[in-house]
Motif scaffolding. Structure first.
Motif, PDB file in Angstrom:
ATOM      1  N   LYS A   1      -6.362   4.943  -8.150  1.00 36.60           N
ATOM      2  CA  LYS A   1      -6.845   5.019  -6.766  1.00 36.60           C
ATOM      3  C   LYS A   1      -7.550   3.718  -6.371  1.00 36.60           C
ATOM      4  N   GLY A   2      -7.058   3.082  -5.298  1.00 41.87           N
ATOM      5  CA  GLY A   2      -7.661   1.863  -4.783  1.00 41.87           C
ATOM      6  C   GLY A   2      -7.394   0.611  -5.602  1.00 41.87           C
TER       7      GLY A   2
ATOM      8  N   SER B   1       0.850  -1.190   0.000  1.00 40.89           N
ATOM      9  CA  SER B   1       0.000   0.000   0.000  1.00 40.89           C
ATOM     10  C   SER B   1       0.889   1.245   0.000  1.00 40.89           C
TER      11      SER B   1
END
Length: 153
Positions: A66-67, A10
């Motif tokens: 994003k994500g 992450s």
């Protein structure tokens, strides 16, 4: 702040959301294996995987990641598939100048992943037609992809 998964970890990038993903990878995370080629998503040198699919990072805003899971050549080469493609690449003597190779390998992985059965030379060349090689090693690339698929099956 844009949060995404990068090569299995992450990460957060504190950049404008319209910053091209390629520049975030190269400048924020020092992952320089992904190359800048044409800047118009026409040559494939900037190919990375987004959620497992080959995408051009030079025109993709980082906000699109994003994500999601972003895999660069550095992360991909740590996988079984990456090692098999690398071995096939070496055996077929694909690399000439080498500039396009990371993008070629990332696209090759997509061609192998999306194949419905054993690949033919023509299917490989068709599937990778968006990746340009200024050295013209297309025949070696096709051989390597076919051999990598066999090694992975």
């Amino acid at each position: 702040m844009v949060n995404f998964n990068l090569n299995g970890k992450s990460v957060s990038a504190d950049v404008a959301e319209d910053t091209p993903l390629l520049w975030v990878l190269r400048e924020q995370f020092d992952l320089t294996g992904t190359k800048f080629g044409c800047g118009m998503a026409q040559c494939g040198a900037c190919t990375v995987h987004i959620d497992g699919q080959p995408m051009r990072s030079c025109v993709m805003p980082v906000s699109a990641a994003k994500g999601k899971a972003v895999t660069t050549i550095e992360g991909f080469m740590e996988t079984e598939q990456g090692k098999a493609i690398e071995q096939a690449w070496v055996e077929a003597q694909v690399a000439q100048c080498g500039y396009c190779q990371s993008g070629q390998i990332m696209s090759a992985a997509g061609v192998i992943k999306n194949a419905k059965g054993p690949l033919t030379r023509e299917e490989v060349l068709d599937g990778m037609s968006g990746n340009l090689c200024r050295c013209g090693t297309y025949n070696q690339i096709a051989s390597a992809v076919v051999n990598a698929q066999k090694a992975l099956s």
